[in-house]
Write an enzyme that holds these catalytic residues in place. Structure first.
Site, PDB file in Angstrom:
ATOM      1  N   LYS A 111       8.648  -3.914  10.385  1.00  0.00           N
ATOM      2  CA  LYS A 111       9.623  -3.969   9.026  1.00  0.00           C
ATOM      3  C   LYS A 111      10.830  -4.366   9.885  1.00  0.00           C
ATOM      4  O   LYS A 111      11.865  -4.846   9.861  1.00  0.00           O
ATOM      5  CB  LYS A 111       9.698  -3.425   8.383  1.00  0.00           C
ATOM      6  CG  LYS A 111       8.333  -4.035   7.068  1.00  0.00           C
ATOM      7  CD  LYS A 111       8.308  -3.825   5.698  1.00  0.00           C
ATOM      8  CE  LYS A 111       7.658  -4.227   5.147  1.00  0.00           C
ATOM      9  NZ  LYS A 111       6.394  -3.758   3.971  1.00  0.00           N
ATOM     10  N   LYS A 193      -3.465 -11.590  10.047  1.00  0.00           N
ATOM     11  CA  LYS A 193      -3.641 -11.447   8.882  1.00  0.00           C
ATOM     12  C   LYS A 193      -3.631 -12.108   7.528  1.00  0.00           C
ATOM     13  O   LYS A 193      -1.668 -12.885   7.114  1.00  0.00           O
ATOM     14  CB  LYS A 193      -3.852  -9.825   8.546  1.00  0.00           C
ATOM     15  CG  LYS A 193      -2.203  -9.785   8.321  1.00  0.00           C
ATOM     16  CD  LYS A 193      -2.188  -7.495   7.185  1.00  0.00           C
ATOM     17  CE  LYS A 193      -0.999  -7.555   7.125  1.00  0.00           C
ATOM     18  NZ  LYS A 193      -0.768  -6.429   6.192  1.00  0.00           N
ATOM     19  N   LYS A 196       0.868 -11.841   1.892  1.00  0.00           N
ATOM     20  CA  LYS A 196       1.132 -12.341   0.967  1.00  0.00           C
ATOM     21  C   LYS A 196       3.034 -12.559   0.613  1.00  0.00           C
ATOM     22  O   LYS A 196       3.647 -12.929   0.545  1.00  0.00           O
ATOM     23  CB  LYS A 196       0.886 -11.420  -0.201  1.00  0.00           C
ATOM     24  CG  LYS A 196       1.355  -9.848  -0.575  1.00  0.00           C
ATOM     25  CD  LYS A 196       1.152  -9.143  -1.875  1.00  0.00           C
ATOM     26  CE  LYS A 196       0.706  -7.794  -1.733  1.00  0.00           C
ATOM     27  NZ  LYS A 196      -0.291  -7.608  -2.824  1.00  0.00           N
TER      28      LYS A 196
HETATM   29  P1  TYM Z   1      -1.348  -4.320  -0.672  1.00  0.00           P
HETATM   30  O1  TYM Z   1      -0.809  -4.791  -1.887  1.00  0.00           O
HETATM   31  O2  TYM Z   1      -0.580  -5.183  -0.239  1.00  0.00           O
HETATM   32  O3  TYM Z   1      -3.205  -4.490  -0.367  1.00  0.00           O
HETATM   33  C1  TYM Z   1      -3.799  -4.748  -2.077  1.00  0.00           C
HETATM   34  C2  TYM Z   1      -5.433  -4.604  -0.478  1.00  0.00           C
HETATM   35  O4  TYM Z   1      -5.113  -5.762  -0.042  1.00  0.00           O
HETATM   36  C3  TYM Z   1      -5.419  -5.366   1.067  1.00  0.00           C
HETATM   37  N1  TYM Z   1      -4.944  -6.301   1.971  1.00  0.00           N
HETATM   38  C4  TYM Z   1      -6.303  -6.514   2.846  1.00  0.00           C
HETATM   39  N2  TYM Z   1      -7.315  -6.529   3.024  1.00  0.00           N
HETATM   40  C5  TYM Z   1      -8.351  -8.099   4.118  1.00  0.00           C
HETATM   41  N3  TYM Z   1      -7.335  -8.702   4.685  1.00  0.00           N
HETATM   42  C6  TYM Z   1      -6.484  -9.218   3.929  1.00  0.00           C
HETATM   43  N4  TYM Z   1      -5.607  -9.862   4.812  1.00  0.00           N
HETATM   44  C7  TYM Z   1      -5.636  -8.024   3.388  1.00  0.00           C
HETATM   45  N5  TYM Z   1      -4.292  -7.578   3.236  1.00  0.00           N
HETATM   46  C8  TYM Z   1      -4.429  -6.915   2.656  1.00  0.00           C
HETATM   47  C9  TYM Z   1      -4.706  -4.056   1.441  1.00  0.00           C
HETATM   48  O5  TYM Z   1      -5.914  -3.464   2.983  1.00  0.00           O
HETATM   49  C10 TYM Z   1      -4.746  -3.397   0.303  1.00  0.00           C
HETATM   50  O6  TYM Z   1      -5.770  -2.491   0.293  1.00  0.00           O
HETATM   51  N6  TYM Z   1       0.021   0.403   0.764  1.00  0.00           N
HETATM   52  C11 TYM Z   1      -0.629  -0.621  -0.369  1.00  0.00           C
HETATM   53  C12 TYM Z   1      -0.483  -0.070  -1.404  1.00  0.00           C
HETATM   54  C13 TYM Z   1      -1.143   1.233  -1.830  1.00  0.00           C
HETATM   55  C14 TYM Z   1      -2.213   1.733  -2.150  1.00  0.00           C
HETATM   56  C15 TYM Z   1      -1.700   3.281  -2.487  1.00  0.00           C
HETATM   57  C16 TYM Z   1      -3.089   1.765  -1.719  1.00  0.00           C
HETATM   58  C17 TYM Z   1      -0.027   1.775  -2.487  1.00  0.00           C
HETATM   59  N7  TYM Z   1      -0.354   3.033  -2.600  1.00  0.00           N
HETATM   60  C18 TYM Z   1      -2.830   4.392  -3.010  1.00  0.00           C
HETATM   61  C19 TYM Z   1      -4.218   2.933  -1.675  1.00  0.00           C
HETATM   62  C20 TYM Z   1      -3.913   3.898  -2.373  1.00  0.00           C
HETATM   63  C21 TYM Z   1      -0.544  -1.954  -0.277  1.00  0.00           C
HETATM   64  O7  TYM Z   1       0.816  -2.345   0.334  1.00  0.00           O
HETATM   65  O8  TYM Z   1      -1.343  -2.761  -0.771  1.00  0.00           O
END
Ligand code: TYM
Length: 329
Positions: A111, A193, A196
């Protein structure tokens, strides 16, 4: 019963990568664990957002959790900002986490590279808020995609350090990263990857709310590798990604899939993938629409209450450990 905690950000749109890498496993695990699934709206505001959109996307994401199969009678579904302990524990953990650790986080570095001066302090502190999310619930297991692995390692380090310096307070959590599907790649650029937040990659991202036409178009235009054989092969990332998606959506084995497409071309695979994906999305989209708004509010309210009760216990414990005893303690 052991606990799981996970969450997703209510930014952009939920895509197939989120589902296959994370949400799908939440659903599969929810009955074997005491489960907490959070809509992490405090993480969402680390980049500037339209407040109306944050509110709308928060509710939409809650609908999606329910529509993919999270059962609110079994799991606790709640919004992060409804439980103030998340922000409060973040401050305590900020005083334990080190700047040098946060500077090593690859998502932060990406970022900063892209936006240089305009990165908020929230972006820097993001992994500490994530650690607070997880540690508040004495979480044993955190089902996430591969991109969260580094954040999970930091969470463990913070928990271990806190326990060492201030007495046993937190369970040290393990990540649950699936063997297959942990990193679904963009259909438009299989070196990246599916994401979004990346505006350019819309064409490579199947959204759970995409209509049939969009799904067909995106699969049709999906980038492929040279070579014609339809085989699982990690040295051919584009075809490997398409086959992985197909495998996860159909539960067919790789051998069955290779047999099915023997002698057929990419066009046949793409068409079949689009058909399967549309069939998969249809009931989810229907359920999203059918969830009553008042019912949703009620689920989130109950979820916040249940979460709050547990979070508060851990927070008090951590505050005592740090010597933060005030008039009301
Ligand atoms: P976020 O919102 O970016 O994504 C949610 C979940 O989707 C997974 N993910 C993927 N898995 C496989 N292939 C992909 N291309 C892909 N893109 C996203 C992410 O690994 C995630 O599991 N920081 C986290 C949110 C969060 C969180 C937490 C997660 C905040 N606090 C505590 C677990 C525990 C995030 O931005 O996820």
């Amino acid at each position: 019963m052991k606990r799981i905690f996970s969450g997703a950000q209510p930014t952009g749109n939920v895509h197939l990568g989120n589902y296959l890498g994370a949400l799908r496993n939440w659903v599969a695990l929810q009955r074997d664990y005491e489960s907490f699934f959070c809509i992490v709206n405090l993480h969402a505001i680390t980049a500037p957002q339209d407040p109306k959109m944050v509110a709308a996307k928060t509710r939409e994401l809650a609908r999606i959790y329910l529509a993919v199969g999270i059962d609110p009678n079994v799991s606790t579904v709640f919004v992060q900002s409804d439980v103030p302990a998340h922000a409060e524990l973040t401050w305590l953990l900020n005083c334990v986490a080190r700047v040098s650790e946060l500077e090593r986080m690859t998502q932060y570095k990406d970022k900063v590279r892209k936006h240089e001066e305009n990165v908020s302090v929230g972006v820097f502190d993001y992994p500490v808020l994530m650690a607070a999310d997880i540690l508040l619930y004495q979480t044993d297991l955190v089902p996430v995609g591969e991109d969260q692995k580094q954040h999970l390692e930091l969470t463990r380090d913070i928990a271990i350090r806190f326990n060492r310096d201030y007495g046993q307070t937190f369970v040290v959590p393990d990540p649950f990263i699936p063997k297959v599907g942990a990193r679904i790649m963009s259909l438009a650029d299989p070196a990246k990857k599916m994401s979004k937040s990346d505006e350019e990659s819309e064409a490579g991202c199947i959204m759970l709310l995409d209509n049939d036409e969009a799904v067909r178009r995106k699969f049709k235009r999906a980038v492929t590798d040279s070579g014609t054989e339809i085989k699982f092969d990690e040295s051919r990332p584009a075809i490997n990604n398409l086959l992985t998606i197909y495998h996860l959506l159909t539960n067919k084995t790789p051998a069955e899939i290779e047999e099915q497409f023997k002698g057929k071309g990419y066009a046949a695979l793409k068409q079949e993938l689009a058909d399967v994906c549309i069939e998969f999305l249809k009931p989810i989209q229907e359920r999203i629409r059918s969830i009553d708004d008042d019912k949703l509010s009620q689920i989130l309210e109950q979820g916040a209450e249940r979460a709050e009760a547990i979070a508060q216990l851990t927070l008090n414990h951590a505050k005592k450990g740090l010597g933060l005893i005030g008039a009301r303690s």
